[in-house]
Design a protein around this motif. Structure first.
Motif, PDB file in Angstrom:
ATOM      1  N   UNK A  51      11.951 -18.177  10.097  1.00 16.86           N
ATOM      2  CA  UNK A  51      12.542 -16.867  10.807  1.00 16.86           C
ATOM      3  C   UNK A  51      11.641 -15.829  10.854  1.00 16.86           C
ATOM      4  N   UNK A  52      11.622 -15.073  12.217  1.00 18.71           N
ATOM      5  CA  UNK A  52      10.648 -14.128  12.270  1.00 18.71           C
ATOM      6  C   UNK A  52      11.034 -12.978  11.569  1.00 18.71           C
ATOM      7  N   UNK A  53      12.447 -12.809  11.277  1.00 17.04           N
ATOM      8  CA  UNK A  53      12.933 -11.583  10.500  1.00 17.04           C
ATOM      9  C   UNK A  53      12.491 -11.903   8.921  1.00 17.04           C
ATOM     10  N   UNK A  54      12.652 -12.968   8.490  1.00 19.87           N
ATOM     11  CA  UNK A  54      11.794 -13.248   7.356  1.00 19.87           C
ATOM     12  C   UNK A  54      10.450 -12.776   7.106  1.00 19.87           C
ATOM     13  N   UNK A 102       6.833  -6.656   5.239  1.00 25.42           N
ATOM     14  CA  UNK A 102       7.424  -4.939   4.888  1.00 25.42           C
ATOM     15  C   UNK A 102       7.305  -4.740   3.406  1.00 25.42           C
ATOM     16  N   UNK A 103       7.356  -6.010   2.669  1.00 26.13           N
ATOM     17  CA  UNK A 103       7.679  -5.624   1.242  1.00 26.13           C
ATOM     18  C   UNK A 103       6.132  -6.192   0.341  1.00 26.13           C
ATOM     19  N   UNK A 112       8.943 -10.968   8.940  1.00 28.14           N
ATOM     20  CA  UNK A 112       8.454  -9.357   8.872  1.00 28.14           C
ATOM     21  C   UNK A 112       9.017  -8.701   7.693  1.00 28.14           C
ATOM     22  N   UNK A 113      10.152  -9.319   7.171  1.00 29.51           N
ATOM     23  CA  UNK A 113      10.600  -8.695   5.963  1.00 29.51           C
ATOM     24  C   UNK A 113       9.607  -9.010   4.800  1.00 29.51           C
TER      25      UNK A 113
END
Lengths: 86, 520
Positions: free
Chosen positions: B476-479, B485-486, B481-482
């Motif tokens: 997942x792209x959200x995963x 970010x971390x 990016x998340x």
């Protein structure tokens, strides 16, 4: 505009502009947009310009803070409060 | 007026202009005079001495940009120690690595971030003193902190240290190709030779009002901090949040009548495109300085049309030397020009050469690597003797820092930037080792192969990551990016991700970057 309409509109915009190919169900109302790196500062400005245009509101520079924009739920609350005050 | 130690700029101005405003927090409007800033940083010095900080120690700064962080910075210098600033919003594990790497004795940290940092430091078995400043208590967290610890303190010497010009003043960490950041060691002389060059070019006085846009861990901040304070001018501290808000920055430039602005081209582009800078014609800007990346001519032309009276300087230099060449943009930019402007001539405080792989001079007009020697060149990388010696070419003419930047020397000693000889890229002013992004993503349990590439486009540099996963499915792209970010500072986040079944390989079974560059 009610909260559901605003949420749908914001979700579609974010998916189309910043998450090409992402499965829509992965972007929930509480997904953290700014703190999880989905929207960077330029993307946030684009989203704000879109919200101003399509919701007929004006967002002041001081309101561009994560508390107003960090999730689709927060965006919907914020836009509704702006619409109520105009 | 050359000084031996950087804090002498503040001390001298505090004697000459005690009542003058030294610094303003641009978002809140809070301000501090020279006399007050000098006294506050004396208190920081005394406190650091009481907890055992000695000359030549390192002290970390993990704070939002503020009057407090400015006073802390000077307090550290006044002990004779070196300050180590980090991005307070970066992942705590990365900041802990940095503080442990250079063995800081103490860290000033925003109270809300102290616990996460303490945990990460404990994992590295590091136990520096954490000095928490709590903004939720009010707008003066440093004064509140010092008032809380003052009682019962031992008497300490009340004179500031007088470190020599070759003593360490600050350590700036930059992206490292092996996946860990590396510390660039800079001395008082490195800083002051540059500050004095800025005086020569900008001729500032006590009526000037400087922006401070870059964070303190970014080398642009050396100009912002020390040049205004040397001349009794006022510096406007622009914090993280305000620094991303073009409309508010544009109104501060106009209402506060800033005279010198310094930032990356990306920020200036943001101001022109989203800040309604053109709606105001009451600018007092004398100088607009930019550095850190190529300024696309299209945006520079628009900026010049909006602020026509200012002088525009393109400043160039890596953290290891700070600014070492500069170019003044001509009054009018030809209509048909699209090529970026040169990085310009060597500054008066450095010497520059163009060399080949063996350190021999390259004839004018041919590509070669820019090498710099002189007063602003770093001591070396912290605790990395091999990396340090690899970064220098030493011959009978001196010790030359190899910038890694490929240039061509043209007429009048003007250099034009052509590219890099390694995998470092600059995006929005930040230098990024693509290898550091790859190392971070390899830590993701589902990812089996990663390669990061950079592309130069008209709007700037973008970073694309190709990856393969263990189960063969796209993440997942959200995963993704998340996860970035971390695990990476925000400035290193990739722009694009592309899932592949396997990454292309060369005949020697290495990832084929040339092939990836050609893929869409």
């Amino acid at each position: 505009m009610n909260a559901i309409q605003i949420r749908t509109m914001a979700r579609d915009f974010i998916l189309n502009e910043f998450l090409p190919g992402e499965r829509p169900e992965n972007l929930t109302d509480s997904t953290e947009l700014i703190t999880d790196g989905i929207l960077d500062s330029l993307a946030t400005l684009k989203l704000v310009a879109y919200l101003e245009k399509s919701c007929g509101i004006e967002i002041a520079p001081d309101e561009l803070v994560p508390e107003n924009l960090n999730s689709i739920a927060q965006i919907a609350n914020f836009v509704q409060s702006k619409q109520a005050s105009t | 007026m050359t000084v031996a130690a950087l804090h002498e700029y503040l001390e001298q101005s505090a004697r000459r202009y005690p009542q003058t405003c030294a610094a303003v927090e641009a978002s809140s409007g809070r301000q501090i005079t020279y006399g007050e800033l000098d006294a506050l940083s004396d208190q920081v010095r005394d406190h650091l001495r009481r907890i055992g900080v000695r000359p030549a120690d390192r002290v970390g700064i993990c704070l939002p940009k503020s009057i407090a962080s400015l006073a802390v910075l000077f307090g550290i210098l006044k002990v004779g120690a070196a300050y180590v600033p980090v991005d307070s919003l970066a992942p705590p594990a990365r900041n802990a690595f940095i503080f442990n790497d250079c063995g800081v004795r103490a860290i000033f940290v925003e109270a809300s971030r102290a616990e996460a940092l303490r945990c990460e430091l404990a994992r590295l078995a590091a136990e520096p003193s954490l000095l928490p400043l709590d903004w939720s208590d009010g707008p003066s967290p440093l004064a509140a902190y010092l008032a809380g610890v003052e009682a019962g303190g031992l008497a300490v010497e009340d004179e500031s240290a007088r470190p020599g010009p070759d003593n360490l003043a600050y350590v700036l960490y930059t992206s490292g190709s092996t996946g860990q950041p590396k510390g660039v060691m800079l001395t008082h002389r490195n800083g002051s030779s540059y500050v004095d060059w800025c005086s020569e070019v900008l001729a500032p006085d006590e009526n000037d009002r400087f922006s401070s846009h870059a964070p303190f861990h970014f080398d642009l901040s050396i100009l912002d901090i020390f040049v205004p304070l040397k001349h009794g001018a006022t510096v406007f501290l622009i914090g993280e949040e305000l620094g991303k808000n073009p409309a508010r920055m544009a109104s501060i430039i106009a209402e506060r009548r800033l005279t010198v602005w310094y930032s990356t081209p990306s920020v200036l582009t943001l101001l022109v495109e989203h800040g309604s800078l053109d709606a105001r014609d009451d600018h007092a800007l004398r100088f607009i300085l930019f550095a850190g990346e190529v300024f696309p001519v299209k945006h520079l032309r628009r900026l010049k049309a909006v602020v026509p009276r200012a002088r525009y300087l393109n400043l160039y230099g890596p953290t290891e030397t700070n600014v070492c060449t500069y170019y003044e943009i001509p009054q009018t930019i030809a209509e048909d020009r699209s090529a970026p402007f040169p990085i310009g001539r060597a500054c008066s405080h450095v010497e520059a050469r163009v060399i080949d792989a063996n350190g021999r001079n390259v004839p004018r007009g041919q590509e070669g690597e820019l090498a710099i020697s002189g007063a602003p060149v770093m001591l070396g990388y912290w605790n990395m003797p091999e990396r340090t010696s690899a970064a220098f070419h030493v011959d009978s003419s001196g010790r030359w820092y190899r910038t890694g930047d490929v240039v061509i020397e043209g007429d009048g000693g003007v250099y034009t930037f052509r590219g890099r000889r390694d995998r470092m890229v600059k995006r929005r002013g930040y230098r990024i080792e693509l290898g550091e992004i790859e190392t971070a993503l390899y830590r993701h349990p589902a990812i089996s192969e990663v390669a990061a590439i950079a592309r130069s486009e008209e709007s700037g540099v973008s970073i694309k990551v190709f990856y393969a996963s263990r189960d063969g499915h796209a993440l997942s792209l959200i995963e993704l990016k998340r996860f970035c970010a971390h695990n990476l500072p925000a400035y290193m986040a990739p722009d694009w991700f592309s899932h592949q079944q396997l990454l292309p390989k060369t005949s020697t079974d290495k990832i084929d970057y040339q092939h990836l560059m050609r893929m869409e």
